[in-house]
Design a protein around this motif. Sequence first.
Motif, mmCIF file in Angstrom:
data_model
loop_
_atom_site.group_PDB
_atom_site.id
_atom_site.type_symbol
_atom_site.label_atom_id
_atom_site.label_comp_id
_atom_site.label_asym_id
_atom_site.label_seq_id
_atom_site.Cartn_x
_atom_site.Cartn_y
_atom_site.Cartn_z
ATOM 1 N N PRO A 117 -9.177 -65.354 -31.574
ATOM 2 C CA PRO A 117 -10.362 -64.950 -32.641
ATOM 3 C C PRO A 117 -10.227 -63.395 -32.589
ATOM 4 N N ARG A 118 -11.011 -62.930 -33.657
ATOM 5 C CA ARG A 118 -11.346 -61.566 -33.931
ATOM 6 C C ARG A 118 -12.008 -61.171 -32.594
ATOM 7 N N ARG A 119 -11.946 -59.862 -32.231
ATOM 8 C CA ARG A 119 -12.525 -59.303 -31.186
ATOM 9 C C ARG A 119 -14.108 -59.331 -31.178
ATOM 10 N N VAL B 206 -3.297 -70.059 -45.941
ATOM 11 C CA VAL B 206 -3.049 -69.614 -44.245
ATOM 12 C C VAL B 206 -3.596 -68.341 -44.146
ATOM 13 N N SER B 207 -3.479 -67.475 -45.363
ATOM 14 C CA SER B 207 -3.953 -66.149 -44.972
ATOM 15 C C SER B 207 -5.440 -65.943 -44.702
ATOM 16 N N GLY B 208 -6.154 -66.870 -45.250
ATOM 17 C CA GLY B 208 -7.546 -66.601 -45.002
ATOM 18 C C GLY B 208 -8.010 -67.147 -43.493
ATOM 19 N N ALA B 209 -6.922 -67.805 -42.854
ATOM 20 C CA ALA B 209 -7.375 -68.141 -41.410
ATOM 21 C C ALA B 209 -7.190 -67.229 -40.445
ATOM 22 N N VAL B 210 -6.138 -66.416 -40.506
ATOM 23 C CA VAL B 210 -5.811 -65.375 -39.790
ATOM 24 C C VAL B 210 -6.236 -63.883 -40.234
ATOM 25 N N ALA B 211 -7.205 -63.882 -41.160
ATOM 26 C CA ALA B 211 -7.579 -62.555 -41.867
ATOM 27 C C ALA B 211 -8.025 -61.901 -40.612
ATOM 28 N N GLU B 212 -8.179 -60.401 -41.041
ATOM 29 C CA GLU B 212 -8.939 -59.216 -40.257
ATOM 30 C C GLU B 212 -8.068 -58.989 -38.937
ATOM 31 N N ARG B 213 -7.089 -59.694 -38.513
ATOM 32 C CA ARG B 213 -6.259 -59.231 -37.522
ATOM 33 C C ARG B 213 -4.680 -59.435 -37.229
ATOM 34 N N CYS B 214 -4.226 -59.914 -38.434
ATOM 35 C CA CYS B 214 -2.881 -60.387 -38.621
ATOM 36 C C CYS B 214 -2.080 -59.187 -39.124
ATOM 37 N N ASN B 215 -0.901 -58.900 -38.254
ATOM 38 C CA ASN B 215 -0.070 -57.757 -38.885
ATOM 39 C C ASN B 215 0.515 -58.250 -40.132
ATOM 40 N N LEU B 216 0.632 -57.126 -41.018
ATOM 41 C CA LEU B 216 1.205 -57.379 -42.330
ATOM 42 C C LEU B 216 2.606 -57.695 -42.341
ATOM 43 N N SER B 217 3.506 -57.146 -41.347
ATOM 44 C CA SER B 217 4.960 -57.738 -41.114
ATOM 45 C C SER B 217 4.929 -59.205 -40.768
ATOM 46 N N VAL C 122 -5.684 -53.418 -30.807
ATOM 47 C CA VAL C 122 -7.131 -53.276 -30.553
ATOM 48 C C VAL C 122 -7.882 -52.174 -31.403
ATOM 49 N N GLU C 123 -7.428 -51.046 -31.272
ATOM 50 C CA GLU C 123 -8.092 -49.746 -31.977
ATOM 51 C C GLU C 123 -7.872 -49.784 -33.380
ATOM 52 N N MET C 124 -6.888 -50.467 -34.152
ATOM 53 C CA MET C 124 -6.636 -50.813 -35.631
ATOM 54 C C MET C 124 -7.607 -51.829 -35.998
ATOM 55 N N GLU C 125 -7.988 -53.012 -35.205
ATOM 56 C CA GLU C 125 -8.514 -53.996 -35.815
ATOM 57 C C GLU C 125 -10.325 -53.656 -35.650
ATOM 58 N N GLU C 126 -10.458 -52.604 -34.523
ATOM 59 C CA GLU C 126 -11.902 -52.055 -34.456
ATOM 60 C C GLU C 126 -12.154 -51.112 -35.554
ATOM 61 N N ALA C 127 -11.236 -50.533 -35.927
ATOM 62 C CA ALA C 127 -11.416 -49.588 -37.052
ATOM 63 C C ALA C 127 -11.565 -50.075 -38.459
ATOM 64 N N GLY C 128 -10.757 -51.129 -38.512
ATOM 65 C CA GLY C 128 -10.726 -51.924 -39.894
ATOM 66 C C GLY C 128 -9.322 -51.746 -40.452
#
Length: 505
Positions: free
Chosen positions: A241-243, A161-172, A466-472
């Motif tokens: 989706p990722r922005r 599952v972690s691969g499908a929500v990668a790059e924008r899912c909150n760790l908590s 948004v700002e965290m996702e864009e920064a990485g």
Amino acid sequence: VDSSHAAVNTVGKNMSVNASEVAERVDALVARIDGMNAEVDTFYIFWAATLVFSMQMGFALLSAGAVRRKNVQNIMLKGVLDACLGAVIWYLWGYGVAYDADDGRDGHEANPFIGTGCTNYALAGHVTHSNCNSEGQGAYGYDWVSWFFQYAFAAAAATIVSGAVAERCNLSAYLIYTTGITGFIYPVVVHWVWDSAGFLSANNSNINERWGTGMIDFAGSGVVHMTGGMAAIVGAKILGPRRGRFAPDGTAQPGFTGHSLALTVLGTFVLWIGWYGFNQGSTLKLIGNGKTAARVGVTTTLAGGMAACVGLYIKRMLPPALGGTHVWDLGHTCNSLLAGLVGVTAGCATVEPYLAVVIGICSAFFYHGGSCLMRKLRIDDPLDAFAVHGVNGLWGVIAVGLFTKEEYSYVVDDDGNTAYGCFTGGDGALLGTQLAGACIEIIWVVSLSLVLFLGLHFTGMFRVPVEMEEAGLDVSKHGGSAYPENPEPDMAAYKKKEEPVTTAS
């Protein structure tokens, strides 16, 4: 005459003593051989479990290669936590939900839906002086190693599952959904199919509880991969989706490919190696099952290899309208290989090698179709987890109902007749059970995943800002990039000062 009778009696007594000693020695030898066999089986499962656990390394490499450079730390941390958090959850209650070890003991009756015996909850029945009514620890450690083997499977299901929500899912949010999947959604499916009391289990002899023939899912195309894949598509859809991933007209945008095909290839090979523990280890014992384990190695290899070859040409030869690129696509080939391994996992012990090749060919097409469908639906799945695991997990379950050979089948219908594949002479009873079982599993996983992921979504926990996702996520969450530039230090401060030149007057 008296002396002759005495001699005969003496000889008879000696023979009786000798026969008794021989019997004792034979019994001792048999017990020793049985003990050695039990220890061989324990080591065999430990070896297989270690290979399956090493798949976490493969998932980590594959995931790291498939995401952008700015999110590598984040996805790899989630891989580490899958193994760590999963171990605790599986120990406390996941294993008990999956396997009921107390059926028939002290009046306990196992439930066909969920494990209710106390033995496997926190391994209570395996601890000396436990209040749980169990038989205590096994003599040769097989009870302990069984927990380790099944834990490795559970960790694999959550990682999908972690691969499908990668790059924008909150760790908590990730920690919460991993707990839900590892602790309840997945182990309930395990109980249905692999526990002898489960209503979909091939090992359930109670025809009043068992559905149809019972499912053949030897190593988990449905139980592990389809479960993970179906949860993955639900999570990816709700998360969004990722922005910038899709243009307003739905066209997939460039710039979202993984940053390292080298890591992707390494991860694929590590996963392939781990699959031999996954599939061959599912014989659960080596003694008496060596021939089956050997055949499983052959079918597993052929399905994965064939799928990779076909997937390579699918991407190369198909027109762009059908998802082709007219290039030799390395990433697509790796995912096709994994799709073939997923597809054969359910039937690796029940199909002939040539049919494993057929399964691999179909797996490549199903993977390609699933991947194209996800883009068409604008569902962003960076690792193609649904196409690899969800689609081909379902295909693997169905393939069993089509291709299982009579001699290799281990299920019977209500009349006691062996059930096997439609294309190998069977009457359809097995195929019907496989289809019904797959539908039940999908309904269960999708329904509970909707509750889980919608809950995270509406509480605002699921997605990073948004700002965290864009920064990485590496910079915004983990203190910096996984690939720090480390500029060269200023060496001027370390240069030896030149002494002033003096000349003689």
